[in-house]
Design a protein around this motif. Structure first.
Motif, mmCIF file in Angstrom:
data_model
loop_
_atom_site.group_PDB
_atom_site.id
_atom_site.type_symbol
_atom_site.label_atom_id
_atom_site.label_comp_id
_atom_site.label_asym_id
_atom_site.label_seq_id
_atom_site.Cartn_x
_atom_site.Cartn_y
_atom_site.Cartn_z
ATOM 1 N N ASP A 41 0.834 -1.206 0.000
ATOM 2 C CA ASP A 41 0.000 0.000 0.000
ATOM 3 C C ASP A 41 0.868 1.256 0.000
ATOM 4 O O ASP A 41 0.567 2.234 -0.691
ATOM 5 C CB ASP A 41 -0.913 0.016 1.231
ATOM 6 C CG ASP A 41 -2.016 -1.034 1.163
ATOM 7 O OD1 ASP A 41 -2.339 -1.480 0.049
ATOM 8 O OD2 ASP A 41 -2.544 -1.412 2.226
ATOM 9 N N LYS A 95 -0.143 5.957 -4.110
ATOM 10 C CA LYS A 95 -1.392 6.652 -3.799
ATOM 11 C C LYS A 95 -1.195 7.608 -2.625
ATOM 12 O O LYS A 95 -0.181 7.561 -1.946
ATOM 13 C CB LYS A 95 -2.483 5.629 -3.477
ATOM 14 C CG LYS A 95 -2.825 4.710 -4.644
ATOM 15 C CD LYS A 95 -3.913 3.725 -4.277
ATOM 16 C CE LYS A 95 -4.245 2.810 -5.453
ATOM 17 N NZ LYS A 95 -5.297 1.822 -5.105
ATOM 18 N N SER A 144 -2.782 7.652 0.157
ATOM 19 C CA SER A 144 -2.947 7.018 1.461
ATOM 20 C C SER A 144 -2.668 5.523 1.375
ATOM 21 O O SER A 144 -3.140 4.862 0.448
ATOM 22 C CB SER A 144 -4.381 7.240 1.948
ATOM 23 O OG SER A 144 -4.629 6.579 3.161
ATOM 24 N N GLU A 164 -5.783 11.689 2.591
ATOM 25 C CA GLU A 164 -6.438 11.225 1.358
ATOM 26 C C GLU A 164 -7.539 12.204 0.961
ATOM 27 O O GLU A 164 -7.709 12.526 -0.218
ATOM 28 C CB GLU A 164 -7.014 9.829 1.561
ATOM 29 C CG GLU A 164 -7.634 9.248 0.295
ATOM 30 C CD GLU A 164 -8.059 7.808 0.470
ATOM 31 O OE1 GLU A 164 -8.021 7.063 -0.527
ATOM 32 O OE2 GLU A 164 -8.434 7.432 1.593
#
Length: 237
Positions: free
Chosen positions: A25, A30, A32, A97
């Protein structure tokens, strides 16, 4: 796999994800989880190492003079510092985010008033996220102090664990300072930036003091290693 996807749909905590997925992740490019959450994660690792050293050292008779101190440190980390870092990890991931989403809406909007509203909302939330990072830095500095203490008084055989605790906490502080300065630059037109610049500088000064102590730990273990190797060489000569 189905249970994991269901948890994600329900907005489950990021820290509940398997380690490999969480690391992926971070590397997914990205918003977040981002740098604020990464700083918190570094210090969560430090917290875990401190707990380990305290628990093991508390069972060693040659560390008996510091058993009470180990108990205090372990309780502080377990009951206060680690839970707060976990909370900050999730809060930063969630709110930053949203900051990015608002920025995208701002850039896509052709209405001047709408653009202004999105910009204001994004900056408001960035201030909140910056406050999270200040908290992460403060907690990380406490962990650095505890790390140095357990290095000096903990069981000698696990000073590698103590060293990791100090290093991870120091990375958490440094990362936070990088993030805060960048955010203050973005918030430069707001009173918040002026009010918190000195606070950030204060963090850096505290870090410098603790870095000196941390490096003294490295120096001491390096000296011990050198003396031990030289002694062995002389014995075998």
């Amino acid at each position: 796999m189905k249970q994991q996807k269901l948890q994600e749909l329900k907005g489950g905590a990021l820290l509940d994800r398997p380690a490999t997925q969480l690391l992926n992740d971070f590397g997914a490019g990205k918003a977040s989880p981002g740098s604020g959450s990464a700083a918190a994660l570094l210090s969560i690792l430090s917290a875990k190492m401190i707990i380990t050293v305290c628990d093991i050292s508390s069972g060693k008779s040659d560390c008996s003079k510091s058993h009470k101190e180990f108990g205090y440190i372990s309780k502080q980390v377990k009951d206060e510092i680690e839970p707060k870092l976990r909370e900050l990890f999730e809060s930063d991931a969630r709110d930053f985010e949203t900051v990015v989403v608002l920025r995208v809406k701002r850039d896509k909007s052709t209405d001047t008033t709408e653009k202004s509203n999105y910009s204001r909302e994004a900056l408001d939330l960035l201030q909140i996220a910056t406050d999270y990072t200040f908290e992460i830095a403060d907690l990380s500095l406490r962990l650095m102090e505890y790390g140095v203490t357990i290095f000096e008084h903990g069981w000698h055989a696990i000073r590698g664990d103590s060293g990791v605790a100090v290093s991870a906490a120091m990375s958490g502080v440094m990362s936070s300072i990088f993030i805060i300065n960048l955010n203050l630059k973005t918030l430069k037109r707001r009173k918040y930036a002026e009010e918190n610049l000195k606070r950030c500088q204060g963090l850096q000064k505290r870090l410098e003091v603790l870095q000196t102590k941390a490096f003294s730990c490295v120096t001491s273990i390096s000296s011990e290693s050198l003396e031990s190797i030289q002694l062995e060489l002389n014995t075998n000569a």
